[in-house]
Design an enzyme around this catalytic site. Sequence first.
Site: not given
Length: 279
Positions: A2-3, A51, A250
């Site tokens: 998640p951002e 995060k 990524r």
Amino acid sequence: MPEGDSVYRAAARLHEVLAGQVLTTGELRVPAHATSDLAGRRVLEVVPRGKHLLTRLEGGLTLHTHLRMDGRWVLFRPGERWTGAPAHQIRAVLGTERGTAVGYRLPVVELLRTGDEHRAVGHLGPDLLGPDWDPAEAVRRLLSHPGRPVAEALLDQRNLAGVGNVYANELCYLAGVTPWTPVGELASADRLVARAHQVLEANRLRSGHVTTGDTRRGHQQWVYGRAGRPCARCGTTVLTAQHGTAPQDRPAYWCPSCQRGPAPEVRSGRPGAPGRRAR
């Protein structure tokens, strides 16, 4: 993963249900804390740090959780059946008279003294959505390794906390550079950091990670997830490849016309095939 804006919203929802309430259920279903019972403790607040999620309890305890790729907290009304995932995936349960927060597949569940929170989050850089946001310090940290690729540097939470891969790609596009461009070659690291703060702040209370200003599904990002599709600005095919070092690599997305700098060779938007380089 998640951002930072997603974690910010998760913290806000948890805080709304839990803060000020006495836990009627407080189970941690992980080996290290399987015998811990938090019932009877009042929840003081739930706050995000980059995060990470910090649930602070009376008595000087903090429940530290991190969602990483698959974890999530789901809120249920009193008496509502838990339907977030199979029961064996539950890692934490925090229940109050207002409702119950159930943590599914949480890869990090750590109970620590509130005074020891630095052990969990002390390594993080300035939080883009936190009260300690310090753009000058974020710039200093980014430029401390000028040869590092900009996307990789943005994802390093020790530089600035809250950027995930969606925003790392989109920020590169907005800066007009490829994800592999060395940080030291940016025209303005200050502008990049300011833009990072701007986009996370704009999205902290809405979903979608919107960077284009268009909230319609499929129009929210400039390049992220758009491999093989035309760039919304110039019409050039968006390309994709991996960035970073395995196993932390990524997907990267970029427009070879709108973005300048080094890039691996690809063809037709598919990773790993020989072909063109960004100009």
